[in-house]
Design an enzyme around this catalytic site. Structure first.
Site, PDB file in Angstrom:
ATOM      1  N   GLN A  11      74.652   8.454  30.386  1.00 17.79           N
ATOM      2  CA  GLN A  11      75.216   9.367  29.090  1.00 17.79           C
ATOM      3  C   GLN A  11      74.717   8.834  27.808  1.00 17.79           C
ATOM      4  OE1 GLN A  11      79.450  10.658  29.277  1.00 17.79           O
ATOM      5  NE2 GLN A  11      79.690   8.917  30.545  1.00 17.79           N
ATOM      6  N   ASP A  35      64.431  -0.513  38.430  1.00 12.92           N
ATOM      7  CA  ASP A  35      65.484  -0.959  38.725  1.00 12.92           C
ATOM      8  C   ASP A  35      65.712  -2.220  38.281  1.00 12.92           C
ATOM      9  OD1 ASP A  35      67.667  -2.022  40.418  1.00 12.92           O
ATOM     10  OD2 ASP A  35      66.329  -1.892  42.109  1.00 12.92           O
ATOM     11  N   ALA A  59      73.485   0.517  33.802  1.00  9.49           N
ATOM     12  CA  ALA A  59      75.023   0.089  34.317  1.00  9.49           C
ATOM     13  C   ALA A  59      75.424   0.699  35.523  1.00  9.49           C
ATOM     14  CB  ALA A  59      75.993  -0.085  33.646  1.00  9.49           C
ATOM     15  N   TYR A  60      75.841  -0.288  36.575  1.00 10.43           N
ATOM     16  CA  TYR A  60      76.746   0.541  37.651  1.00 10.43           C
ATOM     17  C   TYR A  60      78.150   0.818  36.851  1.00 10.43           C
ATOM     18  CZ  TYR A  60      79.235   1.060  41.828  1.00 10.43           C
ATOM     19  OH  TYR A  60      79.910   1.125  43.361  1.00 10.43           O
ATOM     20  N   THR A  61      78.457   2.013  37.015  1.00  7.73           N
ATOM     21  CA  THR A  61      79.664   2.375  36.214  1.00  7.73           C
ATOM     22  C   THR A  61      80.657   3.138  37.206  1.00  7.73           C
ATOM     23  OG1 THR A  61      78.683   4.456  35.681  1.00  7.73           O
ATOM     24  CG2 THR A  61      78.448   2.841  33.758  1.00  7.73           C
ATOM     25  N   ASP A 101      85.231  -2.111  27.602  1.00  8.39           N
ATOM     26  CA  ASP A 101      86.726  -2.358  27.392  1.00  8.39           C
ATOM     27  C   ASP A 101      87.293  -3.090  28.741  1.00  8.39           C
ATOM     28  OD1 ASP A 101      86.320   0.199  28.343  1.00  8.39           O
ATOM     29  OD2 ASP A 101      88.589   0.532  28.039  1.00  8.39           O
ATOM     30  N   TYR A 124      84.537  -3.923  38.749  1.00  9.78           N
ATOM     31  CA  TYR A 124      83.506  -3.314  37.577  1.00  9.78           C
ATOM     32  C   TYR A 124      83.649  -4.176  36.334  1.00  9.78           C
ATOM     33  CZ  TYR A 124      82.195  -0.310  33.635  1.00  9.78           C
ATOM     34  OH  TYR A 124      81.443   0.109  32.521  1.00  9.78           O
ATOM     35  N   LYS A 128      80.869  -6.714  34.824  1.00  4.82           N
ATOM     36  CA  LYS A 128      80.112  -6.414  33.432  1.00  4.82           C
ATOM     37  C   LYS A 128      80.496  -7.622  32.543  1.00  4.82           C
ATOM     38  CE  LYS A 128      78.933  -3.099  31.588  1.00  4.82           C
ATOM     39  NZ  LYS A 128      77.553  -2.923  31.216  1.00  4.82           N
ATOM     40  N   TRP A 149      85.679   4.225  27.076  1.00  2.00           N
ATOM     41  CA  TRP A 149      86.243   5.963  27.309  1.00  2.00           C
ATOM     42  C   TRP A 149      84.913   6.748  26.840  1.00  2.00           C
ATOM     43  CZ3 TRP A 149      91.835   7.200  26.352  1.00  2.00           C
ATOM     44  CH2 TRP A 149      92.684   6.385  27.115  1.00  2.00           C
TER      45      TRP A 149
END
Length: 293
Positions: A11, A35, A59-61, A101, A124, A128, A149
């Site tokens: 995104q 990677d 990131a792994y989200t 957050d 997660y 992070k 968000w």
């Protein structure tokens, strides 16, 4: 200035590539192309491109999936950041990094500042936070931008899910007891490019940890209501569905979400003159883009 953007198909990465300012030569690499969990690959790419700045949007989200895939989440969110930090430090490259957050427990009632102690409740958020620690330990020229968000016209997010459900249903239920700040991917990208411009022009930044999210705070229920109201007004939805507010307990998920995700963004505003964007205005731009207007 040469900039390497990791996670370029995500995104924020997508918006970073779309909004490259004049005077920058940006190379965007998707997770398929680079990677970051592979240290040798990171080193080879950095050697080949010789960037003066790295923006890590990789990131792994998958918040819920992370609960059953902790090794994968840590490989990207901790180890991948450590590899980027090591490559940047060895070559005196600045590194801008995105965090979340979800490093906080969500037990607060006032906006979280950078001084507040993190206490993630899921894999997660923990992965992070481990990435933040790896960056601090391994790199002297770093900036961590915690955000929340995230939504945009590209990729999967709450806005697109609500639009799909809004077309399919007359009524739906959305969690109303989690408070946070919707943040457009484009506003995050603009903030990162502003920092990049400051770095290019002055050769320095006030490195460290900062919060950046949209304003004002709302619940997921309130966010959904605004999405539907604007989408109907713009002719994207034929009607406004009825949105019932429910509790987190009524919508169980594998990962526990913070009940309170509101962050204090004043440090970034004071140090870098970057002001939080109004997510409602940002939402309108995303809806117009999705509608092809």
């Amino acid at each position: 200035m040469r900039v390497l953007i990791t996670g370029a198909h995500g995104q924020v990465g997508h918006e970073l590539m779309r909004l490259v300012p004049a005077g920058f030569e940006a190379t965007g690499m998707s997770s398929a192309e680079l990677d970051i969990a592979d240290a040798a690959q990171v080193s080879a790419v950095v050697d080949r491109l010789q960037p003066q700045l790295i923006i890590n949007a990789a990131a792994y989200t998958a918040v819920d999936k992370a609960e059953s895939e902790p090794q994968l989440a840590y490989a990207v969110n901790r180890d991948g950041v450590a590899h980027l930090a090591s490559a940047a430090e060895a070559r005196a490259i600045g590194l801008l990094h995105l965090s979340t957050d979800y490093v906080f427990s969500g037990d607060a009632t006032t906006p979280y500042s950078e001084q507040d102690a993190p206490a993630p409740t899921g894999v997660y958020g923990a992965s992070k936070l481990a990435g933040e620690s790896a960056l601090v330990a391994g790199c002297s020229r770093y900036m961590i931008l915690r955000t929340s968000w995230v939504f945009g016209a590209h990729g999967n997010n709450f806005v697109k899910t609500m639009l799909r459900l809004g077309r399919e249903r007359d009524e739906l239920s959305v969690v109303a007891d989690q408070q946070g700040c919707p943040t457009s991917a484009a506003s995050i990208a603009r903030a990162l490019w502003t920092l990049a411009q400051q770095y290019r022009d002055s050769g320095a930044l006030q490195w460290g940890l900062y919060h950046y999210s949209g304003m004002p705070a709302c619940s997921w229920h309130g966010f959904a209501q605004e999405i539907f109201a604007q989408a109907h007004e713009l002719g994207i939805l034929p009607r406004v569905p009825v949105v019932h507010g429910i509790s987190t307990a009524q919508y169980p998920t594998p990962a526990k979400r913070p009940a309170w995700s509101v962050m204090d963004c004043s440090r970034l505003q004071q140090a870098q003159q970057i002001t939080p964007a109004d997510w409602r205005t940002e939402l309108r731009a995303v809806l117009l883009e999705l509608a092809g207007q």
